[in-house]
Write a protein that holds these residues in place. Structure first.
Motif, PDB file in Angstrom:
ATOM      1  N   LEU A   2       0.835  -1.191   0.000  1.00 52.81           N
ATOM      2  CA  LEU A   2       0.000   0.000   0.000  1.00 52.81           C
ATOM      3  C   LEU A   2       0.874   1.246   0.000  1.00 52.81           C
ATOM      4  O   LEU A   2       1.979   1.252   0.529  1.00 52.81           O
ATOM      5  CB  LEU A   2      -0.895   0.011   1.251  1.00 52.81           C
ATOM      6  CG  LEU A   2      -1.765  -1.238   1.449  1.00 52.81           C
ATOM      7  CD1 LEU A   2      -2.436  -1.192   2.815  1.00 52.81           C
ATOM      8  CD2 LEU A   2      -2.803  -1.351   0.346  1.00 52.81           C
ATOM      9  N   ALA A   3       0.333   2.304  -0.572  1.00 51.75           N
ATOM     10  CA  ALA A   3       1.046   3.583  -0.571  1.00 51.75           C
ATOM     11  C   ALA A   3       1.063   4.152   0.848  1.00 51.75           C
ATOM     12  O   ALA A   3       0.128   3.956   1.623  1.00 51.75           O
ATOM     13  CB  ALA A   3       0.362   4.558  -1.524  1.00 51.75           C
ATOM     14  N   CYS A   4       2.161   4.825   1.181  1.00 52.72           N
ATOM     15  CA  CYS A   4       2.248   5.481   2.486  1.00 52.72           C
ATOM     16  C   CYS A   4       2.995   6.797   2.327  1.00 52.72           C
ATOM     17  O   CYS A   4       3.624   7.055   1.314  1.00 52.72           O
ATOM     18  CB  CYS A   4       2.948   4.591   3.506  1.00 52.72           C
ATOM     19  SG  CYS A   4       4.691   4.336   3.188  1.00 52.72           S
ATOM     20  N   ASP A   5       2.903   7.644   3.333  1.00 54.11           N
ATOM     21  CA  ASP A   5       3.595   8.920   3.242  1.00 54.11           C
ATOM     22  C   ASP A   5       4.849   8.963   4.109  1.00 54.11           C
ATOM     23  O   ASP A   5       5.344  10.031   4.433  1.00 54.11           O
ATOM     24  CB  ASP A   5       2.662  10.097   3.544  1.00 54.11           C
ATOM     25  CG  ASP A   5       1.624   9.814   4.596  1.00 54.11           C
ATOM     26  OD1 ASP A   5       1.317   8.657   4.836  1.00 54.11           O
ATOM     27  OD2 ASP A   5       1.105  10.776   5.176  1.00 54.11           O
ATOM     28  N   GLN A  57       8.689   8.948   4.761  1.00 52.79           N
ATOM     29  CA  GLN A  57       9.859   9.312   3.969  1.00 52.79           C
ATOM     30  C   GLN A  57      11.067   8.514   4.458  1.00 52.79           C
ATOM     31  O   GLN A  57      11.202   8.263   5.656  1.00 52.79           O
ATOM     32  CB  GLN A  57      10.136  10.804   4.095  1.00 52.79           C
ATOM     33  CG  GLN A  57       9.008  11.647   3.540  1.00 52.79           C
ATOM     34  CD  GLN A  57       9.218  13.117   3.820  1.00 52.79           C
ATOM     35  OE1 GLN A  57       9.591  13.495   4.920  1.00 52.79           O
ATOM     36  NE2 GLN A  57       8.985  13.945   2.822  1.00 52.79           N
TER      37      GLN A  57
END
Length: 90
Positions: free
Chosen positions: A9-12, A14
């Motif tokens: 899944l996409a995550c924010d 960094q």
């Protein structure tokens, strides 16, 4: 036999930022020391480790001292070089 399903899944989050280490030319017989810095923009803990030929030499190996993991760390690489460390390849 195992059945496995992995979801990506996409995550924010960094990735950690590692400070640039300057490429250095060393003359045998000189002492080399420099800092290695890393930090995490999300405030997560970062750990620094080091490996490589200078750290496993039997004659005057280099050392890398790293603090306990934290959001910003600075490790110290130091090596008291000598002529026996010179080898014909990079």
């Amino acid at each position: 036999t195992r059945d496995m399903q992995i979801e990506i899944l996409a995550c924010d989050n960094q990735p950690p930022v590692i400070g640039q280490v300057v490429d250095t030319c060393v003359t045998a017989g000189t002492f080399l020391i420099f800092n290695v810095q890393a930090s995490d923009p999300n405030g997560q803990q970062v750990a620094l480790t080091a490996l490589g030929q200078p750290l496993v030499l039997s004659n005057a190996p280099a050392t890398f001292v790293s603090p306990s993991p934290s959001p910003a760390v600075t490790g110290i690489f130091s090596w008291n070089t000598n002529c026996s460390h010179v080898r014909p390849q990079s």
